[in-house]
Design a protein around this motif. Structure first.
Motif, PDB file in Angstrom:
ATOM      1  N   GLN A 156       0.837  -1.196   0.000  1.00  0.00           N
ATOM      2  CA  GLN A 156       0.000   0.000   0.000  1.00  0.00           C
ATOM      3  C   GLN A 156       0.878   1.254   0.000  1.00  0.00           C
ATOM      4  OE1 GLN A 156      -3.523  -0.528  -0.044  1.00  0.00           O
ATOM      5  NE2 GLN A 156      -2.746  -2.592  -0.379  1.00  0.00           N
ATOM      6  N   TYR A 157       0.413   2.254  -0.713  1.00  0.00           N
ATOM      7  CA  TYR A 157       1.184   3.504  -0.854  1.00  0.00           C
ATOM      8  C   TYR A 157       0.771   4.486   0.242  1.00  0.00           C
ATOM      9  CZ  TYR A 157       3.231   7.686  -2.949  1.00  0.00           C
ATOM     10  OH  TYR A 157       3.963   8.825  -3.179  1.00  0.00           O
ATOM     11  N   VAL A 158       1.754   4.998   0.948  1.00  0.00           N
ATOM     12  CA  VAL A 158       1.531   6.058   1.934  1.00  0.00           C
ATOM     13  C   VAL A 158       2.645   7.073   1.749  1.00  0.00           C
ATOM     14  CG1 VAL A 158       1.337   6.669   4.353  1.00  0.00           C
ATOM     15  CG2 VAL A 158       0.414   4.511   3.559  1.00  0.00           C
ATOM     16  N   HIS A 159       2.298   8.269   1.309  1.00  0.00           N
ATOM     17  CA  HIS A 159       3.305   9.290   1.048  1.00  0.00           C
ATOM     18  C   HIS A 159       3.619  10.048   2.336  1.00  0.00           C
ATOM     19  CE1 HIS A 159       5.664  12.098  -1.291  1.00  0.00           C
ATOM     20  NE2 HIS A 159       5.041  13.103  -0.700  1.00  0.00           N
ATOM     21  N   ASP A 189      -0.235   6.855  -5.407  1.00  0.00           N
ATOM     22  CA  ASP A 189      -0.756   7.713  -4.346  1.00  0.00           C
ATOM     23  C   ASP A 189      -2.244   7.963  -4.581  1.00  0.00           C
ATOM     24  OD1 ASP A 189      -1.178   9.478  -2.324  1.00  0.00           O
ATOM     25  OD2 ASP A 189       0.160  11.043  -3.074  1.00  0.00           O
ATOM     26  N   PRO A 190      -3.129   7.554  -3.666  1.00  0.00           N
ATOM     27  CA  PRO A 190      -4.559   7.788  -3.885  1.00  0.00           C
ATOM     28  C   PRO A 190      -4.966   9.243  -3.759  1.00  0.00           C
ATOM     29  CG  PRO A 190      -4.209   6.798  -1.743  1.00  0.00           C
ATOM     30  CD  PRO A 190      -2.886   6.802  -2.423  1.00  0.00           C
ATOM     31  N   ASP A 191      -4.134  10.068  -3.138  1.00  0.00           N
ATOM     32  CA  ASP A 191      -4.496  11.479  -2.965  1.00  0.00           C
ATOM     33  C   ASP A 191      -4.476  12.244  -4.279  1.00  0.00           C
ATOM     34  OD1 ASP A 191      -4.904  11.252  -0.231  1.00  0.00           O
ATOM     35  OD2 ASP A 191      -2.785  11.621   0.227  1.00  0.00           O
ATOM     36  N   VAL A 192      -3.658  11.807  -5.236  1.00  0.00           N
ATOM     37  CA  VAL A 192      -3.524  12.579  -6.475  1.00  0.00           C
ATOM     38  C   VAL A 192      -4.765  12.461  -7.357  1.00  0.00           C
ATOM     39  CG1 VAL A 192      -1.020  12.393  -6.451  1.00  0.00           C
ATOM     40  CG2 VAL A 192      -2.353  10.660  -7.630  1.00  0.00           C
ATOM     41  N   LEU A 229      -4.185   2.598  -9.665  1.00  0.00           N
ATOM     42  CA  LEU A 229      -3.312   1.568 -10.216  1.00  0.00           C
ATOM     43  C   LEU A 229      -2.286   2.186 -11.151  1.00  0.00           C
ATOM     44  CD1 LEU A 229      -5.778  -1.358 -11.029  1.00  0.00           C
ATOM     45  CD2 LEU A 229      -4.156  -1.205  -9.155  1.00  0.00           C
ATOM     46  N   THR A 230      -1.116   1.556 -11.215  1.00  0.00           N
ATOM     47  CA  THR A 230      -0.038   2.066 -12.062  1.00  0.00           C
ATOM     48  C   THR A 230       0.039   1.343 -13.392  1.00  0.00           C
ATOM     49  OG1 THR A 230       1.218   2.616 -10.066  1.00  0.00           O
ATOM     50  CG2 THR A 230       2.444   2.537 -12.134  1.00  0.00           C
TER      51      THR A 230
END
Length: 565
Positions: free
Chosen positions: A220-223, A496-499, A526-527
């Motif tokens: 999971q992505y967490v910036h 990043d889900p925020d973008v 998704l990338t």
């Protein structure tokens, strides 16, 4: 009743004792004759071969305990405890253990013939007075009962964990309640099993609540949370090389992107690390350097998951390290590895792109309308070379949020004087009617011909295939992989889900502000996606132009060079 095992009486010892059990059907002569029949059956001596006497009722052997110390001083004999129960055991047959224990009175607990006859008579009278006694069997719990048991176990684990935490907060000694501490540890271990390791290390509690369950197996992505951990790694006992650390931070910030760009940056950082490497005492170069490379790779993974092309390059480098001759000195071995890295970058990336351009330029003609998606370095080289040759064509750049990589490609093409059109992926079905060819880049080509590329590539290829427009995928051979993948779920990278919740420059459209506070809202960024081989017309590689069905040939035949395997 036929015996399945040889009787133990043949080895010497006491004859097995037999009692009559089962469903008793009263005879015509009345229930008073049953005790006499049972007593006669018990006192009747067995045949010479040791088999029990024939009877209409199924005999059951009474197994007394093997040791006398199993019984408490005040407990009755084993035979009385067994015969006093009104519900017999459901087992069919057992043998007496007295024959194995011998004739020693201190160890043999076999009942006497008088006690056996008396107890059998009492048992028969009790059964004949009432209704037939049914054999007790353990019923299988229902689904609801099993669920209730599981819920109770979960509640007990949670209570044990809370008790362990409260004990720690009050400063209680760790050995005060070992049972509670064990339960807390088991509860913690069970929770770790439920959550993947990558999620538990990089995901905060709020982000874990808003993750998409279908992709919970992915990191999971967490910036903003990795940077302090990465800074601390720089000052560890075995510090990371500065060039490796710098490239990792570039991965984290997004300054270095693209399959070729990331792979070249990684190999150049390895080259600098090998240049400054010195073998520790009492260690060999091949083993210690391989461990160093593995630690660098782990650091890169913490910054951003590796691409398939980067994995192939790492395998190539480790293979070259393992094949170093033992006769080489340290300086010669380091020079050989640096030369191998330079040769890989030059042959498998730089020269391979030039060969792909020479093949693909034959597919560009005057008056063509070429469509590309996103930003691919090799596709940009093809368009630039065609423009230098004087071909008259127009380029349609299709882009998508959140990265909007096509804007950078559009700016560079327009600066070179190429006629371009820019649109987003939601209009691809409208613009596709005027397209003559589609040129796409790829992050990897899998063994079944599936194209693994930036998310949205599959949609563009499907629309082009539906309209009969050829789809040409340009990919270097070092990105080929023997993996087979049918979807984009089992292996992917989460961005990043925020973008995707924000629109740059439009504060009035910030409707998803503080989306992490909403428990019933999950954002997915998704990338990559997987394009089936049915939607690809041709794959252009540094080994030539081939259909997707010939990808296994490239993987099988050219792996003999030992460059990426």
């Amino acid at each position: 009743m036929d015996l399945r095992r040889p009787p133990r009486s043949t080895s010497g010892g006491v004859e097995p004792k037999i009692r009559q059990v089962g469903f008793v059907t009263p005879d015509v002569s009345g229930p008073s004759e049953l005790p006499a029949v049972a007593a006669a059956a018990a006192l009747q001596p067995g045949p010479a071969d040791g088999s029990p006497p024939a009877s209409d009722l199924s005999p059951v052997m009474i197994p007394p305990p093997r040791h006398a110390d199993h019984l408490s001083p005040g407990s009755p004999p084993a035979s009385e405890a067994i015969l006093a129960s009104s519900a017999p055991q459901p087992s069919s047959m057992r043998f007496d253990a007295a024959s194995e224990l011998g004739d020693d009175d201190s160890r043999s607990m076999a009942p006497s013939a008088g006690e056996l006859e008396t107890n059998k008579g009492d048992l028969a009278d009790t059964q004949n007075e009432g209704a037939p006694v049914s054999i007790s069997q353990k019923q299988k719990p229902s689904k609801a009962e099993r669920r209730a048991i599981q819920e109770a176990q979960r509640a007990a684990k949670a209570a044990a964990k809370e008790a362990g935490l409260s004990g720690k907060s009050t400063g209680a000694p760790s050995g005060a309640n070992p049972a509670v501490s064990k339960q807390a540890k088991s509860a913690k271990a069970s929770q770790k099993k439920d959550v993947p390791p990558a999620v538990s290390t990089v995901t905060s509690e709020k982000k874990a609540r808003n993750r998409v369950e279908l992709f919970r197996h992915l990191p999971q992505y967490v910036h903003g949370t990795q940077l302090p951990d990465l800074e601390s790694k720089f000052f560890q006992l075995e510090p990371i090389h500065p060039s490796v650390y710098k490239v990792g931070l570039h991965y984290l910030s997004g300054e270095v992107s693209g399959g070729n760009g990331r792979c070249i940056a990684m190999l150049l950082s390895f080259r600098e690390a090998i240049k400054d490497y010195s073998t520790p005492p009492n260690k060999t170069l091949s083993r210690d350097l391989t461990a160093k490379i593995s630690s660098y790779v782990s650091f890169f993974i913490e910054c951003r998951p590796l691409s398939i092309s980067m994995g192939n390059a790492i395998r190539f480098l480790k293979n070259r390290i393992a094949k170093l001759p033992l006769t080489l000195s340290e300086s010669e071995a380091k020079a050989s590895l640096q030369s191998d890295i330079d040769r890989f970058i030059n042959e498998k990336i730089v020269v391979a792109d030039q060969v792909i351009v020479s093949h693909a330029i034959t597919k560009v003609r005057d008056g063509d309308v070429l469509l590309t998606y996103g930003s691919s370095s090799v596709v940009e080289m093809i368009l630039d070379h065609a423009h230098k040759l004087g071909r008259k064509f127009r380029v349609i750049v299709v882009d998508s949020r959140p990265k909007l990589e096509g804007q950078g490609l559009l700016r560079r093409l327009v600066a070179k004087g190429i006629n371009c059109t820019y649109t987003h992926i939601n209009a691809v079905s409208y613009i596709m009617h005027e397209v003559t060819r589609v040129f796409l880049g790829a992050s990897s080509i899998l063994s079944n011909g599936t194209v693994y590329s930036r998310v949205g590539t599959a949609s563009v290829a499907m629309v082009a295939h539906a309209l009969g427009i050829p789809v040409l995928v340009c990919c270097e051979a070092y990105k080929f992989h023997e993996r087979v993948q049918l979807d984009s779920i089992c292996a992917n990278e989460l961005g990043d889900p925020d973008v995707i919740s924000k629109v740059p420059g439009r504060a009035d459209l910030d409707h998803l502000k503080n989306w992490t506070d909403k428990e019933n809202l999950q954002l997915l960024n998704l990338t990559y996606d997987a394009t089936p081989s049915d939607y690809v017309s041709m794959i252009i590689t540094d080994y030539g132009m081939l259909p997707p069905t010939s990808v296994p040939v490239i993987v099988r035949e050219y792996r003999k060079e030992q460059l990426w395997v």
